[in-house]
Enzyme design. Sequence first.
Site, short mmCIF file in Angstrom:
data_model
loop_
_atom_site.label_atom_id
_atom_site.label_comp_id
_atom_site.label_asym_id
_atom_site.label_seq_id
_atom_site.Cartn_x
_atom_site.Cartn_y
_atom_site.Cartn_z
N ASP A 176 6.74 58.85 128.66
CA ASP A 176 8.14 59.01 127.90
C ASP A 176 9.11 59.25 128.65
O ASP A 176 9.30 59.93 129.86
CB ASP A 176 7.97 59.83 126.69
CG ASP A 176 9.15 59.97 125.98
OD1 ASP A 176 9.30 58.77 125.18
OD2 ASP A 176 9.80 60.90 125.66
N GLU B 98 8.38 54.28 130.51
CA GLU B 98 9.34 53.86 129.80
C GLU B 98 10.82 53.92 130.47
O GLU B 98 11.30 55.05 130.79
CB GLU B 98 9.73 54.52 128.46
CG GLU B 98 10.63 54.43 127.65
CD GLU B 98 11.02 55.11 126.43
OE1 GLU B 98 11.48 54.87 125.36
OE2 GLU B 98 10.91 56.35 126.64
#
Length: 642
Positions: free
Chosen positions: A355, A384
């Site tokens: 993330d 990400e």
Amino acid sequence: MKNSFLLLIFIVFISCNNSNKESMNTEIKEVSNTFLERVEPPNWWIDFKDSSLQLLVKETNIGSAKPTISYEGVSIQKVHQAKSKNYLFIDLQIDKNTKAGKFDIVFTFNDGTTKTHTYELKERQKSSEKYVGFNSTDAIYLITPDRFANADETNDINENLNEKIINRKDDYARHGGDIKGITNHIDYIADLGFTAVWPTPVLTNDMFRGSYHGYAMTDFYQVDPRFGTLAEYQELANELRKKDMKLIMDQVANHCGLEHWWMKDLPFNDWVNNQDYYEKNKENWNNQTVKVSNHRRTTNQDLYAAEADKSGNNEGWFVDTMPDLNQRNPFMAKYIIQNSIWWIETLGLGGIRQDTYPYPDKQFMSNWAGAIMNEYPNFSIVGEEWSYNPLLIGYWQKGAKNKDGYESNLTSTMDFAMQNNIVEAFSQHESYNSGLTKIYEGLANDFHYASPKDILIFPDNHDMSRIFTQLKGDVVNTKMALSYLLMLPRIPQIYYGTEILMNDFAKPGDHGLIRTDFPGGWKGDVVNAFTGEGLTDDQKEMQLFLKKVLNFRKNSKAIHEGKTLHFAPENGTYFLFRIKDDETIVHIINKNDKPISIDLNRFKEVKLKGKTLKNILTGENFTWNQTIQLTEKGSLILTTKL
């Protein structure tokens, strides 16, 4: 004689009393020695390339204790005291020939008392090389577990955790979906044609509200009991493997949740960023606002970026309830790396999704990914990077020729740029600089990427409007968008419910609504997408469409690793070819509402003239000669594999 008798009775009494005290002390010692507050990682394995291990030990006043180990092949290299007296960090060396087994770590305090913790080294289930990550042969099904299926209603509420409400009418409350709910529907996912499952985080998220999404973790080694148990998480991984499918774990190295257990007693002064401010104001935190990230992700690459802006991105808290972890602290860095490896081994992972990749310290992220890939050379990690600029997306991929010399060690990054191009292509009218030109020129940017086929493409995800919403409820445009991305030299990811046209029309972009319950996942649901009961004709048709395309893709080497060739859009059409040996795939996008005839001589370099191709959606055959008649708007997928 009487005095002697009394003396004898006294001696026996004292002896028995001391004996009872010793017995009592032994019992107390055994109880106290059975449990230290925390030792992390909770276990480890033998036969790693890296023979070092650092234990975080948390226990009242443990900082004053001296640890000793007597186990062949395991030695203490160094003991580190923290600022907090309730922590110790122990560096262990595990020799190559060390046997699996349990051993005691004895902690001796200054007053001579001891506490003992039993630690275990396990046999590895398979060698590092056999951990094969996701790649372009895979199609990934992304799931928000709380919203997919509730298989165990008994774990919906846990009285030991802060958020104790189940309310399916509240988009930001917990709805009760769990790990078992995913396991129970693996057949459905596999039949659709998916080969990997990526659930959003299922570790403990003991926040007071909004805990359902999982990204504010409060324990990096514990499965949230409202999602299930570690055994159920392992069962999910095992059941996927039986189907030759992979489990991808969503991890967060950038931040934790404000209610994380260590926030009550931080081991060092620099365990989290902006810690001084937090320490001064934590008693009245509801009335405070910490320095939140400026979200200037370009500062990682910007040659002219000010140090103030760089630190604002990397050291600011993601939001005021998500403390920013300081990966420049070597103990924090080691903790995060070991945690990732622990989960890879514990679950037999087929990949990690990391993330908020551009927010942590970028040198640490290189070290983190490097440590994993060094141990597991065939593994996969996707980061990400929410950017529509291919320069930034490409910067993070392993092998990128970056001007600053940065090597990320990251196998994959997320293609937000192409996702945006796809939406624009099917939302805009055709002209020289719009419509299908968006995806044609977007794909042309692949020259910048170190390995385009290892980049992850998606129509939407848990943080953005559903693709059906973005394309304004147009079923045909949605089909074209999905079929196109599934033909690209990429790793595709589809969000759960896309196959039944789930949407967020009521409030576009609302995170709670985007993560809507999957129909059929709860007892009493009138509509059941798992069985098809109650679905509209459009939903059934989309489900079947994706099933056909995904299952075709699963067995196509031309799509997995073939040459890519495309022709500039003309007359509202766009031709993309994937070629591998004797297999050629033709993907035709037609945005015309009226029938159109296309001259096939333009594509003569593909050398298909006279060949028979099959339409994978209808099963009909087509002979490639002079022209092709496109009678309706939509996508056409042809293959030379009959």
